[in-house]
Structure formats: C-alpha cells, structure tokens
Design a protein around this motif. Structure first.
Motif, PDB file in Angstrom:
ATOM      1  N   THR A 424       0.835  -1.207   0.000  1.00  0.00           N
ATOM      2  CA  THR A 424       0.000   0.000   0.000  1.00  0.00           C
ATOM      3  C   THR A 424       0.863   1.249   0.000  1.00  0.00           C
ATOM      4  OG1 THR A 424      -1.673  -1.217   1.264  1.00  0.00           O
ATOM      5  CG2 THR A 424      -1.898   1.176   1.163  1.00  0.00           C
ATOM      6  N   LEU A 425       1.953   1.206   0.747  1.00  0.00           N
ATOM      7  CA  LEU A 425       2.860   2.355   0.812  1.00  0.00           C
ATOM      8  C   LEU A 425       3.415   2.680  -0.565  1.00  0.00           C
ATOM      9  CD1 LEU A 425       3.889   4.209   3.064  1.00  0.00           C
ATOM     10  CD2 LEU A 425       5.868   2.716   3.299  1.00  0.00           C
ATOM     11  N   ARG A 426       3.781   1.663  -1.313  1.00  0.00           N
ATOM     12  CA  ARG A 426       4.302   1.905  -2.664  1.00  0.00           C
ATOM     13  C   ARG A 426       3.229   2.496  -3.577  1.00  0.00           C
ATOM     14  NH1 ARG A 426       7.086  -2.801  -1.211  1.00  0.00           N
ATOM     15  NH2 ARG A 426       5.496  -4.196  -2.090  1.00  0.00           N
ATOM     16  N   LEU A 427       1.999   2.012  -3.432  1.00  0.00           N
ATOM     17  CA  LEU A 427       0.904   2.527  -4.249  1.00  0.00           C
ATOM     18  C   LEU A 427       0.647   4.012  -3.965  1.00  0.00           C
ATOM     19  CD1 LEU A 427      -1.747  -0.340  -4.227  1.00  0.00           C
ATOM     20  CD2 LEU A 427      -0.676   0.664  -6.242  1.00  0.00           C
ATOM     21  N   VAL A 428       0.560   4.363  -2.686  1.00  0.00           N
ATOM     22  CA  VAL A 428       0.218   5.749  -2.361  1.00  0.00           C
ATOM     23  C   VAL A 428       1.369   6.689  -2.689  1.00  0.00           C
ATOM     24  CG1 VAL A 428      -1.439   5.049  -0.598  1.00  0.00           C
ATOM     25  CG2 VAL A 428       0.903   5.530   0.073  1.00  0.00           C
ATOM     26  N   LYS A 429       2.591   6.198  -2.605  1.00  0.00           N
ATOM     27  CA  LYS A 429       3.716   7.038  -3.008  1.00  0.00           C
ATOM     28  C   LYS A 429       3.661   7.336  -4.503  1.00  0.00           C
ATOM     29  CE  LYS A 429       7.325   6.082   0.418  1.00  0.00           C
ATOM     30  NZ  LYS A 429       8.671   5.471   0.609  1.00  0.00           N
ATOM     31  N   SER A 430       3.243   6.351  -5.289  1.00  0.00           N
ATOM     32  CA  SER A 430       3.171   6.558  -6.734  1.00  0.00           C
ATOM     33  C   SER A 430       2.123   7.592  -7.102  1.00  0.00           C
ATOM     34  CB  SER A 430       2.867   5.231  -7.444  1.00  0.00           C
ATOM     35  OG  SER A 430       1.532   4.807  -7.193  1.00  0.00           O
ATOM     36  N   HIS A 431       1.172   7.869  -6.204  1.00  0.00           N
ATOM     37  CA  HIS A 431       0.153   8.882  -6.449  1.00  0.00           C
ATOM     38  C   HIS A 431       0.520  10.220  -5.823  1.00  0.00           C
ATOM     39  CE1 HIS A 431      -2.259   5.515  -7.831  1.00  0.00           C
ATOM     40  NE2 HIS A 431      -3.088   6.380  -8.332  1.00  0.00           N
ATOM     41  N   ARG A 432       1.773  10.371  -5.404  1.00  0.00           N
ATOM     42  CA  ARG A 432       2.273  11.624  -4.835  1.00  0.00           C
ATOM     43  C   ARG A 432       1.406  12.087  -3.673  1.00  0.00           C
ATOM     44  NH1 ARG A 432       5.941  13.781  -8.464  1.00  0.00           N
ATOM     45  NH2 ARG A 432       6.917  14.575  -6.571  1.00  0.00           N
ATOM     46  N   THR A 433       0.999  11.137  -2.852  1.00  0.00           N
ATOM     47  CA  THR A 433       0.199  11.459  -1.674  1.00  0.00           C
ATOM     48  C   THR A 433       1.036  12.278  -0.699  1.00  0.00           C
ATOM     49  OG1 THR A 433      -0.857   9.312  -2.004  1.00  0.00           O
ATOM     50  CG2 THR A 433      -1.295  10.428   0.068  1.00  0.00           C
ATOM     51  N   ASP A 434       0.387  13.128   0.092  1.00  0.00           N
ATOM     52  CA  ASP A 434       1.154  14.031   0.941  1.00  0.00           C
ATOM     53  C   ASP A 434       1.956  13.265   1.984  1.00  0.00           C
ATOM     54  OD1 ASP A 434      -0.158  14.168   3.738  1.00  0.00           O
ATOM     55  OD2 ASP A 434      -1.885  14.508   2.433  1.00  0.00           O
ATOM     56  N   PRO A 435       3.144  13.762   2.319  1.00  0.00           N
ATOM     57  CA  PRO A 435       4.059  13.023   3.195  1.00  0.00           C
ATOM     58  C   PRO A 435       3.515  12.785   4.596  1.00  0.00           C
ATOM     59  CG  PRO A 435       4.894  15.253   2.742  1.00  0.00           C
ATOM     60  CD  PRO A 435       3.760  15.019   1.815  1.00  0.00           C
ATOM     61  N   ARG A 436       2.631  13.631   5.080  1.00  0.00           N
ATOM     62  CA  ARG A 436       2.079  13.413   6.419  1.00  0.00           C
ATOM     63  C   ARG A 436       1.289  12.103   6.483  1.00  0.00           C
ATOM     64  NH1 ARG A 436       1.647  17.830   9.981  1.00  0.00           N
ATOM     65  NH2 ARG A 436       2.691  19.684   9.181  1.00  0.00           N
ATOM     66  N   ALA A 437       0.478  11.861   5.453  1.00  0.00           N
ATOM     67  CA  ALA A 437      -0.314  10.632   5.424  1.00  0.00           C
ATOM     68  C   ALA A 437       0.584   9.410   5.247  1.00  0.00           C
ATOM     69  CB  ALA A 437      -1.347  10.708   4.303  1.00  0.00           C
ATOM     70  N   ILE A 438       1.582   9.544   4.391  1.00  0.00           N
ATOM     71  CA  ILE A 438       2.503   8.427   4.158  1.00  0.00           C
ATOM     72  C   ILE A 438       3.237   8.063   5.440  1.00  0.00           C
ATOM     73  CG2 ILE A 438       4.652   7.815   2.983  1.00  0.00           C
ATOM     74  CD1 ILE A 438       3.597   9.321   0.543  1.00  0.00           C
ATOM     75  N   GLU A 439       3.665   9.058   6.179  1.00  0.00           N
ATOM     76  CA  GLU A 439       4.392   8.798   7.421  1.00  0.00           C
ATOM     77  C   GLU A 439       3.485   8.140   8.459  1.00  0.00           C
ATOM     78  OE1 GLU A 439       7.078   8.166  10.171  1.00  0.00           O
ATOM     79  OE2 GLU A 439       7.481   8.750   8.092  1.00  0.00           O
ATOM     80  N   ALA A 440       2.216   8.540   8.508  1.00  0.00           N
ATOM     81  CA  ALA A 440       1.282   7.920   9.458  1.00  0.00           C
ATOM     82  C   ALA A 440       1.090   6.441   9.146  1.00  0.00           C
ATOM     83  CB  ALA A 440      -0.061   8.652   9.407  1.00  0.00           C
ATOM     84  N   LEU A 441       0.999   6.101   7.856  1.00  0.00           N
ATOM     85  CA  LEU A 441       0.866   4.693   7.468  1.00  0.00           C
ATOM     86  C   LEU A 441       2.121   3.919   7.827  1.00  0.00           C
ATOM     87  CD1 LEU A 441      -0.433   2.316   6.034  1.00  0.00           C
ATOM     88  CD2 LEU A 441       0.317   3.273   3.856  1.00  0.00           C
ATOM     89  N   ARG A 442       3.278   4.487   7.544  1.00  0.00           N
ATOM     90  CA  ARG A 442       4.535   3.807   7.868  1.00  0.00           C
ATOM     91  C   ARG A 442       4.673   3.585   9.370  1.00  0.00           C
ATOM     92  NH1 ARG A 442       7.635   7.244   5.743  1.00  0.00           N
ATOM     93  NH2 ARG A 442       8.099   6.210   3.756  1.00  0.00           N
ATOM     94  N   ALA A 443       4.305   4.591  10.150  1.00  0.00           N
ATOM     95  CA  ALA A 443       4.442   4.474  11.603  1.00  0.00           C
ATOM     96  C   ALA A 443       3.513   3.419  12.182  1.00  0.00           C
ATOM     97  CB  ALA A 443       4.165   5.835  12.251  1.00  0.00           C
ATOM     98  N   ALA A 444       2.313   3.285  11.620  1.00  0.00           N
ATOM     99  CA  ALA A 444       1.337   2.334  12.157  1.00  0.00           C
ATOM    100  C   ALA A 444       1.816   0.894  12.053  1.00  0.00           C
ATOM    101  CB  ALA A 444       0.003   2.499  11.438  1.00  0.00           C
ATOM    102  N   TRP A 445       2.637   0.604  11.020  1.00  0.00           N
ATOM    103  CA  TRP A 445       3.109  -0.764  10.805  1.00  0.00           C
ATOM    104  C   TRP A 445       4.594  -0.924  11.131  1.00  0.00           C
ATOM    105  CZ3 TRP A 445       0.164  -4.963   9.920  1.00  0.00           C
ATOM    106  CH2 TRP A 445      -1.168  -4.742   9.569  1.00  0.00           C
ATOM    107  N   SER A 446       5.146   0.040  11.829  1.00  0.00           N
ATOM    108  CA  SER A 446       6.551  -0.084  12.217  1.00  0.00           C
ATOM    109  C   SER A 446       6.711  -1.202  13.245  1.00  0.00           C
ATOM    110  CB  SER A 446       7.055   1.233  12.813  1.00  0.00           C
ATOM    111  OG  SER A 446       6.400   1.496  14.046  1.00  0.00           O
ATOM    112  N   SER A 447       7.900  -1.732  13.345  1.00  0.00           N
ATOM    113  CA  SER A 447       8.165  -2.801  14.312  1.00  0.00           C
ATOM    114  C   SER A 447       7.857  -2.345  15.732  1.00  0.00           C
ATOM    115  CB  SER A 447       9.627  -3.260  14.203  1.00  0.00           C
ATOM    116  OG  SER A 447       9.891  -3.808  12.940  1.00  0.00           O
TER     117      SER A 447
END
Length: 616
Positions: A424-447
């Motif tokens: 999902t992260l790769r998909l949303v990055k390809s749509h130039r989604t804003d970095p705040r949302a991308i970081e929230a997704l990454r943080a939710a699934w961090s170790s």
C-alpha cells in the motif's frame, strides 16, 4: 471591473499569499540547514539547456514536437526555463502548460519546501501571465497547492485555496472528491463544510452532474456536518433540532441510523461484546446492526486516541465492506507458528483459528482486494486506502481488548497482513500522496508500533486463556417424510414495490432459482445472468454464473451448500447489458415441507411484472 476579472484578481491575491508563505518556509528550511541562499543568475535558467549541443536561444522555434523533445530532455531548471519561455511567447496553450507543469512537478522532491515553493511560483506565473490558460485546469493546480500546504502544515492557507470549488469549479466532482478525501483524512472538515455548502446549489441543479453524483455529494456533506457536530457540541444528541436543521437541505438520514450510532460514537468506552453476538446463530439483519455498532465504537475509540472522526469513518466504511464480504465466505483454519524461544528452539505448531467469529478479522486476500479496488485506472482513492491500512493494527487490538479475538489471533493476523502495508505504501507514493499521510501509514506498521500492541499489558491475562471457538449449529435436515426447503424474497431493485416469494428445495441449484425468478416476473430467459453472494455486482470472487458464461456455474452449486444465515441477502443480475438487478433474501427454512409440491414454486407475488425491454 467585470465579475470574472474580479474573481481572477481575488484568486491571484490568494495565490500570491500562498507563494509568500511557501518562500518563507523554504528560506527557513535553508537557514536551518545553514545553506546560504544562492543568487539566481541568467546562466542558471538558460532556456536551451535541455537541448544537447545547443547554446543559442534563437534555436528555439515553436515547432511543438521539437520543443517537447527539448523539454523532456531538460533537467529541472531547464524545464522551468522552457516553461517560462513558452508562457512569455504566448504559445503555451492550456494543454501544453498543464503537461509541462505536470512533468515539472513529477521531477520535484515534494518533501522539500524549496521544491514546493518553486512549483507554487510557476503556478503564480501562469495565473498572472495567462489567466485563461490557467483557468482551463485551475482545479488541478489548486489541488496541488492544497497538498503542498498540508505537507507544510499551513492549514490557514487551505480555506483560501478551496474558494474556487465553491464557484467556478463546483461541478468538478471527481477532483473535488479527491480533495474531500484528503482533508477528511486530516480532519480539516470545517473549511470543507463551508465550501461544499456554498457549492451545493450549483451541484444540485447542474446538468453536468449525475443523480448519483448529487446524492454522493449530499451524503458526504451530511457526514461532515455530523463529525463537526460531534467534535464541537457539549452534549451531542441524534435528535438535536439545530443539527437536524443543518443537514436537512441535503437529504434525510436513514431511519434510526443516527439514534444507533451517535451514542456509540460519543460513549466513553465500548460496550461489552460477546463472540456469539457475531456468530452463525445471529440472523443477517441483527448481525449488520451489531457490526455497525461495533465499528462506530471503534471509531470512537480511535477518536479518543486523537484520530479525527472523518478519518475513522474512512476505515469504518472499508472494514465494514470487508466484514460483509467475509460473511459470504466459508471459514478456513489459519495456522500460525510461534517462534522465538531462547536458543532458537521452536515450539510445536499451534492452530489459531482466524477469524473467530469468521467475518470480523480481515484476511489478507480480502484486504488486498479492497486496497486494489481503491486504485482503479482512473479515480484512485489513496487516502481511503491509507486510512484502512493505518487503522488495521489498532482495529485488531481493539477486537482483542474486547475479547472478540484471542491475542494470539491478533498476532497472527498482524503477521499475515503486514506485507500489505508495504504494498500500500508503494501505491500511495506513486500517487504523490502528501508526506504526512505516508508517514502515518509507515508508523502504524513499524516494528515498534506492532511490538507495543503485542506486548500490551492489558492483554496479558487474556493470553493465558485458550482460544475460543465459535459454536456452529448443525445444518438443517429434512424431517422424515418431508423435504427441506429454502424460501427467498426476491425484490426488483428498479422498483422495490415489485417482489416475489419463491420456495425451493435444498438439492436444487442456483440455476433452478434463476429460472424460477424468470417465471415469477414473466421474463424471457434469453440472456446470461450471475448471482453475487457478496451482494455486490461484478464481484468475481463470489460469483456464480449462467452455465454458458465464464466463472463458477450456478448449475453446480446446490442451495444447501451456500451456508446462508437467516435474512442474508445476495444479488441476482440478469442480462449483462440491461442489468436487471434483484435482491434475494433468505426469509425461511422449512425442514417439514411437503414432498408432493412442485419446486421451485411461487409462494407470494406483489406488484406488476416489470418490463423486460425499454421500461426504464
């Protein structure tokens, strides 16, 4: 000054204000990094840098094929210079300007404030130098500036950037829908309510907007009013006359829905649920009501943790669809291997049943399908995908805290679903989604985040207990000297006052039910058809088709093998061109039906036969 000129003047003023903030932000960033600001030079913006072997500006001609070759070959600074030259020449039409700015934006690092400021400056040049050209695609430029304002945390800029969508861009609902999703994700709903309310008369009466688009716009505006009300009222009540008056211009709430969900959305803690509340003995209508209440309480739980209602609502919609989808599917065991003892020894494999009850725990295949469905060829919805994936770990933790799943089941589901977060992260990055949302997704699934959920002391006691298994009733069987029958209410969706009740034997097939419906509504069975057990048209994963069509055959599945619960609904679609749609609902199971009847049979009929051809 004409109204159009005045509107352009105001628009330019808003852009200039945004540009100044962008520039200030970029300067602050440079100063923080102790990088001195480089003076701009003519050499730095030579318009012909992008053309190999050329150093003469005179070589540029307005042969657009040649110009585009140079533009595509240029670096970022060369692209900017060529764009400015095309703009100054008056040769940059709306399509050319749009394509050039799009390519320039794709070259930018949108995490960099300086790059965002460069884009904003080019948009300002276009708006000021060629307002008609700018106006042809103004919505896209405004959308990009809104995204950049959000990335920079300049929330005060958003209302001004939204203004055109209340007037000249009001009917561009595809574009506005993207902006609504983005701002809803971030909880920036008050400016949305204002601009959508101003746009409503235009949208409602526009010939450019479909009836479906009008209804969707109105429904979303009503939901935003609800969330704003919940966040600002001291004592929110479903019957509050001021709140009801605020949403009345846009439509009516589903009967009883507010009364069910408002108390759940505002409760200080969730209810005490039992696994059997979602077990197979619960009929489909009660199950749906329980699911709605549970998901509303999850949204409330996340709101107490700082998640905006409007973001939680996005996850609510997707989680609800997945659960309803899984309701139609047979349960399968899920095995999880527990590892990690000192010395590298492995414990014996332990079966962990997921789900427990079946529909509540999202499974990999179904979440993947939901995410993929949110990224069609046109009209991708990245913020809905982010909201779903971002809140999935906390949703599984929520179920474990309530005792609806065992903590081991939560662990296994998190491990199963985690690879989807990267996809999902790769998909949303390809749509130039804003970095705040991308970081929230990454943080939710961090170790670190997943470890915190798994090691939550609140679940320690539950981990010592055994995994609960949902009791499954024995399937019904025919009584001696009788047959087992299933009775369905079949409603014609173009006119719900037209319905039939059909009784069919357990050993008959969906193909038999198809012919019974055809007789009941006096259609000629001269077209292909499909049954969709998820109640969603064109859902290939739950489709049973005409024996002459592709896919699993409706003639190969017996009614008793569908494992339906009482009141469960599915869709019958006849004629792939005209799409006559019927809702089929199980209303009775009779183990003592007489053997002498000729099944399938019509038990009850209401309304005239619908017109098969040309009646809509």
């Amino acid at each position: 000054m004409s109204k159009k000129e005045e509107r352009r003047r105001r628009e330019l003023e808003r852009l200039q204000q945004a540009i100044e903030r962008q520039k200030a932000e970029a300067r602050s960033e440079r100063e923080a990094e102790s990088h001195p600001e480089e003076p701009e030079t003519e050499e730095k913006v030579q318009p012909d840098r992008g053309r190999p072997g050329s150093s003469s500006e005179a070589d540029v001609s307005w042969d657009w094929d040649r110009f585009w070759e140079r533009f595509e070959a240029a670096d970022l600074e060369g692209k900017e210079a060529l764009f400015e030259k095309a703009l100054a020449s008056g040769e940059a039409g709306s399509g050319g300007a749009f394509e050039m700015l799009g390519e320039i934006r794709d070259t930018l690092d949108l995490d960099d404030p300086q790059h965002r400021a460069r884009y904003a400056a080019l948009v300002e040049e276009l708006c000021e130098g060629a307002p008609d050209v700018y106006g042809e695609n103004a919505g896209y430029y405004q959308r990009n500036l809104i995204s950049d304002a959000i990335a920079a945390g300049r929330w005060d800029d958003v209302p001004g950037l939204l203004v055109p969508f209340a007037d000249e861009l009001a009917t561009d609902l595809d574009l506005l829908s993207e902006i609504i999703d983005q701002l809803s994700y971030h909880g920036c709903i008050q400016p949305l309510i204002q601009v959508m309310a101003q746009a409503w008369p235009t949208v409602q009466h526009s010939d450019e907007v479909t009836d479906w688009g009008v209804d969707d716009f109105a429904g979303r505006l009503m939901k935003l009013h609800l969330f704003h009300y919940l966040e600002t009222a001291e004592d929110p009540r479903a019957t509050d006359p001021e709140f009801r008056e605020a949403t009345a211009p846009y439509g009516e709430w589903e009967d009883g829905w507010l009364e069910r969900v408002v108390p759940r959305l505002t409760a200080p803690k969730p209810s005490e649920w039992e696994i059997e509340d979602f077990g197979p003995n619960v009929d489909a209508d009660q199950w749906e009501e329980n699911l709605t209440s549970l998901l509303a309480e999850f949204v409330a739980d996340r709101h107490r943790a700082g998640v905006p209602y409007s973001r939680g609502d996005m996850a609510w919609i997707e989680l609800g669809q997945i659960a309803r989808y899984q309701l139609t599917m047979l349960p399968k065991p899920f095995e999880a291997e527990r590892r990690g003892t000192p010395g590298g020894r492995r414990r014996k494999k332990r079966e962990v049943l997921i789900p427990a009850p079946v529909p509540l725990v999202p499974r990999y295949r179904n979440v993947e399908k939901s995410v993929v469905d949110l990224f069609p060829f046109l009209g991708a919805e990245p913020y809905r995908a982010i909201a779903l994936m971002e809140l999935l770990p906390s949703y599984l933790h929520f179920l474990a805290r309530l005792g609806l799943i065992h903590p081991d089941q939560m662990d296994a589901a998190l491990d199963e679903l985690r690879p989807l977060s990267g996809q999902t992260l790769r998909l949303v990055k390809s749509h130039r989604t804003d970095p705040r949302a991308i970081e929230a997704l990454r943080a939710a699934w961090s170790s670190a985040a997943l470890t915190a959920l798994k090691e939550d002391s609140e679940l320690a006691e539950a981990r010592q207990s055994d995994v609960q298994r949902v009791s499954r009733p024995e399937p019904p069987t025919a009584q001696p000297g009788a047959v087992l029958t299933f009775t369905f209410k079949v409603t014609y969706l173009r006119d719900p006052d037209v319905w039939r009740v059909i009784e069919i034997r357990e050993d008959q097939t969906l193909d038999d039910l198809h012919y019974a419906i055809q007789v009941a509504v006096d259609f000629d069975a001269d077209h292909l058809y499909s049954f969709y057990m998820s109640n969603r048209a064109w859902d290939e994963m739950t489709e049973y088709s005409s024996p002459y069509a592709q896919g699993p055959s409706a003639g190969g599945v017996k009614i008793r093998d569908l494992t339906l619960r009482m009141k469960q609904r599915f869709l019958y679609l006849f004629d792939y061109g005209d799409e006559h749609r019927f809702e089929v609902q199980l209303v009775d199971v009779d183990p003592g039906a007489p053997t002498e009847e000729d099944y399938p049979r019509i038990v009850e009929s209401h309304g005239e036969e619908p017109v098969q051809y040309g009646g809509w």
